[in-house]
Design a protein around this motif. Structure first.
Motif, PDB file in Angstrom:
ATOM      1  N   GLN A  35     -99.619 -11.697  85.604  1.00 21.63           N
ATOM      2  CA  GLN A  35    -100.508 -11.236  84.576  1.00 21.63           C
ATOM      3  C   GLN A  35    -101.952 -10.779  85.154  1.00 21.63           C
ATOM      4  O   GLN A  35    -102.314  -9.584  84.891  1.00 21.63           O
ATOM      5  N   ARG A  36    -102.368 -11.407  86.087  1.00 19.58           N
ATOM      6  CA  ARG A  36    -103.672 -11.142  86.801  1.00 19.58           C
ATOM      7  C   ARG A  36    -103.262  -9.877  87.792  1.00 19.58           C
ATOM      8  O   ARG A  36    -104.181  -8.746  87.603  1.00 19.58           O
TER       9      ARG A  36
ATOM     10  N   GLU B 145    -101.137  -7.399  87.386  1.00 22.35           N
ATOM     11  CA  GLU B 145    -101.224  -6.374  86.271  1.00 22.35           C
ATOM     12  C   GLU B 145    -102.487  -5.957  85.888  1.00 22.35           C
ATOM     13  O   GLU B 145    -102.824  -4.635  85.947  1.00 22.35           O
ATOM     14  N   GLU B 146    -103.320  -6.838  85.482  1.00 20.23           N
ATOM     15  CA  GLU B 146    -104.790  -6.488  84.963  1.00 20.23           C
ATOM     16  C   GLU B 146    -105.377  -5.815  86.233  1.00 20.23           C
ATOM     17  O   GLU B 146    -105.908  -4.596  85.703  1.00 20.23           O
TER      18      GLU B 146
ATOM     19  N   GLU C 119    -104.336  -2.211  86.647  1.00 15.03           N
ATOM     20  CA  GLU C 119    -104.514  -1.187  85.453  1.00 15.03           C
ATOM     21  C   GLU C 119    -105.679  -0.712  85.920  1.00 15.03           C
ATOM     22  O   GLU C 119    -106.075   0.577  85.541  1.00 15.03           O
ATOM     23  N   ARG C 120    -106.502  -1.206  86.807  1.00 16.16           N
ATOM     24  CA  ARG C 120    -107.968  -0.535  87.064  1.00 16.16           C
ATOM     25  C   ARG C 120    -107.587   0.770  87.999  1.00 16.16           C
ATOM     26  O   ARG C 120    -106.751   0.853  88.885  1.00 16.16           O
TER      27      ARG C 120
END
Length: 155
Positions: free
Chosen positions: A124-125, A127-128, A131-132
């Motif tokens: 999850q982290r 992916e976050e 996305e940047r």
């Protein structure tokens, strides 16, 4: 988002198996695994008890520059195959948490992206961070010793 787990490149692993020197110009040290905490950075699996492995200095960057950290890693002493880049690596199931850090396309740390993350929130982290627009890839490192584990990119 499809994540890819990138190990040590095949050509780098082959060079080391054939007697090449590590990032500090030393020959890798050869040891026998006790089966505990010996993650191979090429196949991204743990080295089983009784199997030989190498300890060496590794720099997972294409150039020497201020952010190109070098540190100790392990790898099988005998040839092992690369992992399935789209499957969660077994070596990332051996700890309760990891350090994740985002890097720019020019291999610089993107400040504000580093942090210790619980293993169950690692994907999850990642992916976050990916996305940047300023993050090209993510390093996964040991939360305790900062040892490089693998690189994560988008597929």
């Amino acid at each position: 988002m499809n994540l890819r787990y990138i190990p040590m490149p095949d050509e780098e692993a082959r060079r080391l198996w054939q007697g090449g020197r590590d990032a500090y110009g030393n020959r890798p040290e050869r040891r026998i695994s006790d089966g505990e905490g010996v993650p191979c950075r090429h196949c991204l699996r743990n080295v089983d008890a009784g199997e030989p492995y190498l300890i060496l200095a590794y720099r997972p960057f294409s150039s020497v520059q201020p952010y190109a950290e070098t540190g100790p890693i392990f790898m099988h002493a005998e040839e092992c195959g690369p992992p399935d880049a789209h499957s969660f690596p077994p070596i990332l199931s051996s700890s309760k948490d990891y350090l994740l850090r985002g890097y720019s396309a020019d291999e610089r740390i993107v400040y504000g992206t580093g942090g210790v993350i619980a293993a169950e929130k690692l994907e999850q982290r990642a992916e976050e961070l990916l996305e940047r627009p300023d993050v090209a890839y993510v390093h996964v490192r040991s939360a305790k010793n900062n040892c490089y584990q693998c690189r994560i990119e988008t597929a």
